[in-house]
Every structure is written in C-alpha cells, then in structure tokens.
Enzyme design. Structure first.
Site, PDB file in Angstrom:
ATOM      1  N   SER A  21       0.844  -1.204   0.000  1.00  0.00           N
ATOM      2  CA  SER A  21       0.000   0.000   0.000  1.00  0.00           C
ATOM      3  C   SER A  21       0.872   1.245   0.000  1.00  0.00           C
ATOM      4  CB  SER A  21      -0.948  -0.026   1.210  1.00  0.00           C
ATOM      5  OG  SER A  21      -1.933   0.977   1.087  1.00  0.00           O
ATOM      6  N   ASN A  22       0.302   2.384   0.327  1.00  0.00           N
ATOM      7  CA  ASN A  22       1.066   3.643   0.432  1.00  0.00           C
ATOM      8  C   ASN A  22       0.455   4.475   1.558  1.00  0.00           C
ATOM      9  OD1 ASN A  22      -1.044   5.488  -0.651  1.00  0.00           O
ATOM     10  ND2 ASN A  22      -0.798   4.233  -2.489  1.00  0.00           N
ATOM     11  N   PRO A  23       1.131   5.555   1.980  1.00  0.00           N
ATOM     12  CA  PRO A  23       0.663   6.272   3.184  1.00  0.00           C
ATOM     13  C   PRO A  23      -0.445   7.296   2.936  1.00  0.00           C
ATOM     14  CG  PRO A  23       2.992   6.733   2.709  1.00  0.00           C
ATOM     15  CD  PRO A  23       2.423   6.077   1.517  1.00  0.00           C
ATOM     16  N   ALA A  88      -5.021   7.285  -4.330  1.00  0.00           N
ATOM     17  CA  ALA A  88      -3.655   6.864  -4.678  1.00  0.00           C
ATOM     18  C   ALA A  88      -3.652   5.342  -4.838  1.00  0.00           C
ATOM     19  CB  ALA A  88      -2.685   7.307  -3.587  1.00  0.00           C
TER      20      ALA A  88
END
Ligand code: CTP
Length: 208
Positions: A21-23, A88
């Site tokens: 995933s991403n933040p 995102a």
C-alpha cells in the site's frame, strides 16, 4: 451536479495478513467530497481504507483493492458529470495471493506482481462531456510529468503534488490545465484546495 470523488490508498494483499500500500490518508479526497456536498452537489465518495468518517450528505462506497476501486468507479461513473480522482491506487498486485498467512521459510522471497488497471485513463478514453480532474504524485520533474499525465488521461485539470503531501493537514500543489499552470497553492489546508477546485469546476461547467 453529480460528482464522483475517489480518495485514499488501496491495498493489495499477499495473503490474508500482509499487503502492499502507500501512506495516503484520504484527507484531500474527503475534503473535496465535503466541500462539494456543502455547495449542494450530489457527491459519491469511493475510498480505500482510511481512518476518516464519511462526510455527512455524501454517498460513501468503501473499497480495498485497486480492482475494487475500478469496479466501484465503473458502477458510478455513468451518472457523474464531474470525476475527481484523488485516490492513490496501488499500481501492482501480487500475481498469486496466498490463502491464510505466509510462513517465513526461505531467506529470500521473490514475489511476482501484475499491473493494475489505470482507472483514470479508462475514464478518459470515454470522457464524453464529463469534467475530469486527476492528481499527479511526483517525486521529480513535477510539472512535466503532471502535464504528460493530463494529456495521456484526457483531463481538464491535474493537481500536481509531491510525496511530502501524504498524511498532513496542509499541502502545496500546482494546478495545471491543457494551457499550462492554472494556479499555484503554497501551504494551504486541504479544504482550501477543495474550495479552489470547486471554483474551477464552476468555471469549467459554465463554459460548456
Ligand atoms: N490513477 C488511477 N489508476 C491507477 C493509478 C493512478 O486512476 N492505477 C489515478 C490517480 O488517482 C491520479 C492519477 O491517476 O488521479 C495519477 O496517479 P499517479 O499515481 O500520480 O500516477 P500513475 O498514473 O500511477 O503513474 P506513475 O505511478 O507511473 O507516476
């Protein structure tokens, strides 16, 4: 107007525990959904996992993976006059997710990833009369990379920002259109960015 907003990260699971995933916090997309709903628009917010509560008066559709995000967007896009893709989405997913929890056996592990669909590019191909706004997350060459994405995805506007925008309350962005720079916002709240997008959508819809 019917406005479709996406927000947050997606998750791509390797097994039933670990994911890629991403933040992304989802704050920008949620602020956009809130500001457009407060202005009287019919807003659908499709979001990946975040810690945020759905804004009042917004139709909220939670998703997890990029393919689920694509499916939810596909379901709602036909009615949308404005699409704002602030999500995102993770661009790759494990080719063979495992059932249960992977056990650590080998010292090294190679995981095969396959490419996820580019949701916004797909909408851009069938844009019709829709107003289409994307975001560009760029670690380098912000303006040139964002302008390339604007053209490739057939967007009316693109909001270019850097990875430092992840998670914070404030952001600095360049808003670009087919003619180049439309606005530069330096250290503004995500609500202020949303308000500026509301004004710009008003201008674009008035000119049609
Ligand atoms: N986007 C999308 N589907 C994806 C990836 C991104 O619809 N699989 C959307 C994002 O919501 C954003 C825009 O496309 O509005 C640009 O996303 P970004 O992550 O900046 O770029 P990518 O198109 O994924 O390209 P790259 O990762 O190579 O920079």
């Amino acid at each position: 107007m019917n406005v479709l907003v996406t927000a947050g990260p997606t998750r791509e699971y390797f097994d039933e525990v670990w994911f890629l995933s991403n933040p992304s916090s989802g704050r920008t997309g949620f602020a956009i959904a809130r500001v457009f709903a407060d202005a009287g628009h019919d807003v659908t917010l499709v979001s990946g996992p975040t810690c945020l509560s759905a804004p009042v008066g917004v139709k909220f559709v939670p998703v997890t993976s990029t393919c689920e995000l694509r499916d939810a967007v596909t379901q709602h896009v036909a009615d949308a006059e404005v699409v704002i893709m602030a999500a995102a989405p993770v661009d790759y997913r494990p080719a063979c997710p495992q059932a249960g929890k992977m056990k650590k056996t080998a010292d090294k592990m190679l995981v095969e990833l396959v490419r996820n669909p580019d949701i916004l590019k797909g909408i851009g191909r069938n844009k019709g009369a829709r107003i289409l706004i994307g975001f560009a997350l760029e670690a380098a060459d912000l303006r040139s990379n964002a302008l390339r994405k604007l053209t490739e995805k057939h967007l009316d506007l693109i909001v270019a920002n850097s990875p430092s925008a992840f998670g914070g309350d404030r952001t600095s962005v360049e808003i670009l259109g087919p003619g180049g720079v439309v606005d530069i916002l330096d250290d503004v709240s995500k609500e202020e960015l949303a308000g500026r997008l509301l004004d710009l959508v008003g201008n674009l819809s008035g000119g049609r």
